[in-house]
Design an enzyme around this catalytic site. Structure first.
Site, PDB file in Angstrom:
ATOM      1  N   LYS A 166       0.879  -1.231  -0.109  1.00  0.00           N
ATOM      2  CA  LYS A 166      -0.152   0.083   0.015  1.00  0.00           C
ATOM      3  C   LYS A 166       0.729   1.167   0.121  1.00  0.00           C
ATOM      4  CE  LYS A 166      -4.302   1.043   0.325  1.00  0.00           C
ATOM      5  NZ  LYS A 166      -5.758   0.343  -0.020  1.00  0.00           N
ATOM      6  N   GLY A 212     -24.371   3.577   3.110  1.00  0.00           N
ATOM      7  CA  GLY A 212     -23.675   4.095   2.101  1.00  0.00           C
ATOM      8  C   GLY A 212     -23.898   3.499   0.639  1.00  0.00           C
ATOM      9  N   VAL A 213     -24.392   4.464   0.126  1.00  0.00           N
ATOM     10  CA  VAL A 213     -24.922   4.005  -1.445  1.00  0.00           C
ATOM     11  C   VAL A 213     -23.979   4.884  -2.361  1.00  0.00           C
ATOM     12  CG1 VAL A 213     -27.164   3.149  -1.001  1.00  0.00           C
ATOM     13  CG2 VAL A 213     -26.828   5.589  -1.342  1.00  0.00           C
ATOM     14  N   GLY A 214     -22.575   4.758  -2.177  1.00  0.00           N
ATOM     15  CA  GLY A 214     -21.592   5.484  -2.942  1.00  0.00           C
ATOM     16  C   GLY A 214     -21.221   4.430  -4.439  1.00  0.00           C
ATOM     17  N   VAL A 224     -19.826   1.314  -4.652  1.00  0.00           N
ATOM     18  CA  VAL A 224     -20.199  -0.044  -4.385  1.00  0.00           C
ATOM     19  C   VAL A 224     -21.784  -0.195  -3.967  1.00  0.00           C
ATOM     20  CG1 VAL A 224     -19.726  -2.038  -2.852  1.00  0.00           C
ATOM     21  CG2 VAL A 224     -17.721  -0.488  -3.962  1.00  0.00           C
TER      22      VAL A 224
HETATM   23  P1  NAD Z   1     -17.601   5.766  -2.234  1.00  0.00           P
HETATM   24  O1  NAD Z   1     -17.050   7.030  -1.421  1.00  0.00           O
HETATM   25  O2  NAD Z   1     -18.269   5.743  -3.320  1.00  0.00           O
HETATM   26  O3  NAD Z   1     -18.980   5.403  -1.021  1.00  0.00           O
HETATM   27  C1  NAD Z   1     -19.127   5.474   0.116  1.00  0.00           C
HETATM   28  C2  NAD Z   1     -20.386   6.207   0.521  1.00  0.00           C
HETATM   29  O4  NAD Z   1     -20.785   6.212   2.021  1.00  0.00           O
HETATM   30  C3  NAD Z   1     -20.576   7.492   0.032  1.00  0.00           C
HETATM   31  O5  NAD Z   1     -21.656   7.991  -0.794  1.00  0.00           O
HETATM   32  C4  NAD Z   1     -20.613   8.342   1.526  1.00  0.00           C
HETATM   33  O6  NAD Z   1     -21.209   9.478   1.176  1.00  0.00           O
HETATM   34  C5  NAD Z   1     -21.125   7.367   2.404  1.00  0.00           C
HETATM   35  N1  NAD Z   1     -21.059   7.546   3.797  1.00  0.00           N
HETATM   36  C6  NAD Z   1     -19.901   8.112   4.318  1.00  0.00           C
HETATM   37  N2  NAD Z   1     -20.048   8.067   5.471  1.00  0.00           N
HETATM   38  C7  NAD Z   1     -21.333   7.642   5.989  1.00  0.00           C
HETATM   39  C8  NAD Z   1     -21.929   7.611   7.173  1.00  0.00           C
HETATM   40  N3  NAD Z   1     -21.470   7.813   8.493  1.00  0.00           N
HETATM   41  N4  NAD Z   1     -23.146   7.221   7.011  1.00  0.00           N
HETATM   42  C9  NAD Z   1     -23.760   6.600   5.755  1.00  0.00           C
HETATM   43  N5  NAD Z   1     -22.957   6.773   4.434  1.00  0.00           N
HETATM   44  C10 NAD Z   1     -21.942   7.356   4.726  1.00  0.00           C
HETATM   45  O7  NAD Z   1     -16.845   4.395  -2.050  1.00  0.00           O
HETATM   46  P2  NAD Z   1     -16.981   3.051  -2.512  1.00  0.00           P
HETATM   47  O8  NAD Z   1     -16.022   2.975  -3.660  1.00  0.00           O
HETATM   48  O9  NAD Z   1     -18.376   2.790  -2.887  1.00  0.00           O
HETATM   49  O10 NAD Z   1     -16.321   2.338  -1.142  1.00  0.00           O
HETATM   50  C11 NAD Z   1     -17.259   1.884  -0.053  1.00  0.00           C
HETATM   51  C12 NAD Z   1     -16.416   1.035   0.821  1.00  0.00           C
HETATM   52  O11 NAD Z   1     -16.089  -0.243   0.077  1.00  0.00           O
HETATM   53  C13 NAD Z   1     -15.246   1.610   1.374  1.00  0.00           C
HETATM   54  O12 NAD Z   1     -15.055   1.552   2.701  1.00  0.00           O
HETATM   55  C14 NAD Z   1     -14.100   1.146   0.585  1.00  0.00           C
HETATM   56  O13 NAD Z   1     -12.851   1.022   1.039  1.00  0.00           O
HETATM   57  C15 NAD Z   1     -14.527  -0.411   0.239  1.00  0.00           C
HETATM   58  N6  NAD Z   1     -14.052  -1.034  -1.034  1.00  0.00           N
HETATM   59  C16 NAD Z   1     -14.424  -0.321  -2.406  1.00  0.00           C
HETATM   60  C17 NAD Z   1     -14.117  -1.340  -3.445  1.00  0.00           C
HETATM   61  C18 NAD Z   1     -14.416  -0.510  -4.563  1.00  0.00           C
HETATM   62  O14 NAD Z   1     -14.399  -1.445  -5.564  1.00  0.00           O
HETATM   63  N7  NAD Z   1     -14.924   0.612  -4.904  1.00  0.00           N
HETATM   64  C19 NAD Z   1     -13.557  -2.381  -3.134  1.00  0.00           C
HETATM   65  C20 NAD Z   1     -13.053  -2.925  -1.973  1.00  0.00           C
HETATM   66  C21 NAD Z   1     -13.754  -2.123  -0.984  1.00  0.00           C
END
Ligand code: NAD
Length: 358
Positions: free
Chosen positions: A80, A179-181, A183
Site C-alpha cells: 500500500k 452508504g450508497v456510493g 459500491v
Molecule cells: P464511495 O466513497 O463511493 O462510497 C461511500 C459512501 O458512503 C458515500 O456515498 C458516502 O457519502 C457514504 N458515507 C460516508 N460516511 C457515511 C456515514 N457515516 N453514514 C452513511 N453513509 C456514509 O466508496 P466506495 O468505492 O463505494 O467504497 C465503499 C467502501 O467499500 C469503502 O470502505 C471502500 O474502502 C470499500 N471497498 C471499495 C471497493 C471498490 O471497488 N470501490 C473495493 C473494496 C472495498
C-alpha cells in the site's frame, strides 16, 4: 513505539519513505509480502496529522492487502502507498509524477492503483514515470472502475450467506445498506432486481435520492441504519461500522458488505459469533475489485487485452473460498474472521516456503 514494534508491522518485507522537494511529495510505500507475487494495493492521499499516523495506516493497509489478495487466490502479495497531504488542495501533476518515480524505485515489487483521495486521472501522471500502475482506463489492458465487480462479489456473497443462515433466497429478504456510493449503489440495484427489500442511508442526500428513486428503497437517517428491521446489514461506507455501540442495535442475522475494516476490533467479531450472527469477512467478500485490478496487471504483464472471463473465473472461485470460511467456522466453532485470517496467513506462508525452496 518504533517501526519494528508496531503491531501492524507483522513481518513487512520493506517500508520505503520518499520525499521530493520540488513537488512536495511525502509518501510511504509499505510492502508486506511478495511471497505470492509482486505486492499490489492502492495509493491513499490523506492529511495525516503525523508521519507516524501515516506509517501506521500504510502498514495496516498493506498487511490487509496481503490477506485480501491471498484469499482471492491472486498471484499477488500485499502492499500500500500513502501520500501525506490534502487531496483537495495539494494535488498536482508533478506530485503524481514524483509518486510514479517512487513506485518505480521500488523496482516492480509494488503495483499501485487508486484508493481514497486518488483518482485514475492522478494515476495517469504517475504512469509517466512507471509502468507499475493499474486501475486505469483508455488502453487495451485497462480494467476501469472496479466497483461493479466489487458489488457483484458482495451480491453473490450476500446470497450465499442468506442461503446458509436463513435457508432462503433473496426474494423478500430485507437488506439495510449503509452508504450508497460506488459500491453501495451497484449493490442496491442488484439486490432490488433479485427481489430484496431495501433500507438505505448515506450522508450524501443526492446519492441517496437517486438510489431510492431507482429501487424504491426506504430511506433512513445515517444514525438509524443500525436499528433497521433487516435480515442483512451491508456496511458499504467507512470502516468500524460494527462496534461496541452498534452491535446491540443491529438486528440482522447476516452482516455482509463492501466496506473495509467493518469490525472495530477483533473482539467484535467474536461477539457477533456468540450472538449467532453470520459475518462474511470483509476482505473476502469485497475481493472483486482487486480481482478486476489483478486482471489489468495480468494483461499488462502478458501484453494482452483485459480478459473479463478470467475475472469471472476468479470471482466464482472467491465465492467458493467464502463458502469454505463459513464451513470451517461452523465445523471448528470459531468466528469467521479468525478462520479467514488463519487461512490467509497459511496461504502466504506456504507461498513463502515454496519460493524459498525454489
Ligand atoms: P464511495 O466513497 O463511493 O462510497 C461511500 C459512501 O458512503 C458515500 O456515498 C458516502 O457519502 C457514504 N458515507 C460516508 N460516511 C457515511 C456515514 N457515516 N453514514 C452513511 N453513509 C456514509 O466508496 P466506495 O468505492 O463505494 O467504497 C465503499 C467502501 O467499500 C469503502 O470502505 C471502500 O474502502 C470499500 N471497498 C471499495 C471497493 C471498490 O471497488 N470501490 C473495493 C473494496 C472495498
Amino acid at each position: 513505539m518504533t517501526l519494528f514494534d508496531s503491531p501492524a508491522f507483522e513481518g513487512h518485507e520493506g517500508v520505503h519513505a520518499f520525499f521530493d522537494e520540488k513537488s512536495g511529495l511525502k509518501c510511504i510505500i509499505a510492502v508486506h509480502s511478495t511471497a505470492r507475487g509482486p505486492a499490489a494495493g492502492g495509493c491513499r492521499m490523506w492529511p495525516f496529522p503525523t508521519a507516524a499516523a501515516a506509517l501506521e495506516d500504510a502498514l495496516r493497509l498493506s498487511r490487509a492487502m496481503s490477506y485480501k489478495n491471498a484469499m482471492a487466490d491472486l498471484e499477488l502479495g500485499g502492499g500500500k502507498a500513502v501520500i501525506i497531504g490534502d487531496s483537495r488542495t495539494m494535488k498536482t501533476p508533478a506530485l503524481f509524477e514524483a509518486f510514479g518515480r517512487a513506485v518505480e524505485d521500488v523496482g516492480g515489487k509494488y503495483w499501485t492503483a487508486e484508493d481514497v483521495g486518488v483518482s485514475p486521472a492522478d494515476l495517469m501522471h504517475a504512469r509517466k514515470s512507471t509502468r507499475y500502475v493499474a486501475g486505469l482506463t483508455g488502453h487495451a489492458a485497462a480494467s476501469g472502475d472496479p466497483s461493479p465487480v466489487t458489488a457483484e462479489g458482495i451480491f453473490r456473497g450476500i446470497a450465499l450467506s442468506v442461503r446458509r443462515q436463513l435457508n432462503r433466497d433473496l426474494d423478500g429478504v430485507t437488506v439495510a445498506i449503509q452508504g450508497v456510493g460506488h459500491v453501495g449503489a451497484y449493490l442496491a440495484e442488484k439486490l432490488h432486481a433479485a427481489g430484496a427489500k431495501l433500507v438505505i442511508t448515506d450522508v450524501n442526500e443526492e446519492a441517496l435520492r437517486q438510489v431510492a428513486d431507482q429501487t424504491g428503497a426506504k430511506v433512513v437517517a445515517p444514525n438509524l441504519i443500525f436499528d433497521a428491521e433487516a435480515d442483512v446489514f451491508a456496511p458499504c461506507a467507512l470502516g468500524g461500522a460494527v462496534n461496541a455501540d452498534t452491535i446491540h442495535r443491529i438486528k440482522a442475522k447476516v452482516i455482509a458488505g463492501g466496506a473495509n475494516n467493518q469490525l472495530a476490533d477483533p473482539e467484535i467479531g467474536r461477539a457477533l459469533y456468540e450472538r449467532g450472527v453470520l459475518y462474511a469477512p470483509d476482505y473476502v467478500i469485497n475481493g472483486g475489485g482487486i480481482i478486476n485490478v489483478a486482471g489489468e496487471i495480468r494483461a499488462l504483464d502478458r501484453d494482452e487485452a483485459f480478459d473479463p472471463a478470467w475475472v469471472e473465473t476468479k470471482l466464482a472461485h472467491l465465492m467458493e473460498t467464502l463458502d469454505e470460511v463459513l464451513d470451517r467456522s461452523k465445523a471448528e466453532r470459531r468466528p469467521t474472521h479468525e478462520v479467514a485470517n488463519e487461512m490467509a496467513k497459511a496461504r502466504i506462508s506456504q507461498a513463502a516456503e515454496q519460493k524459498a525452496a525454489a
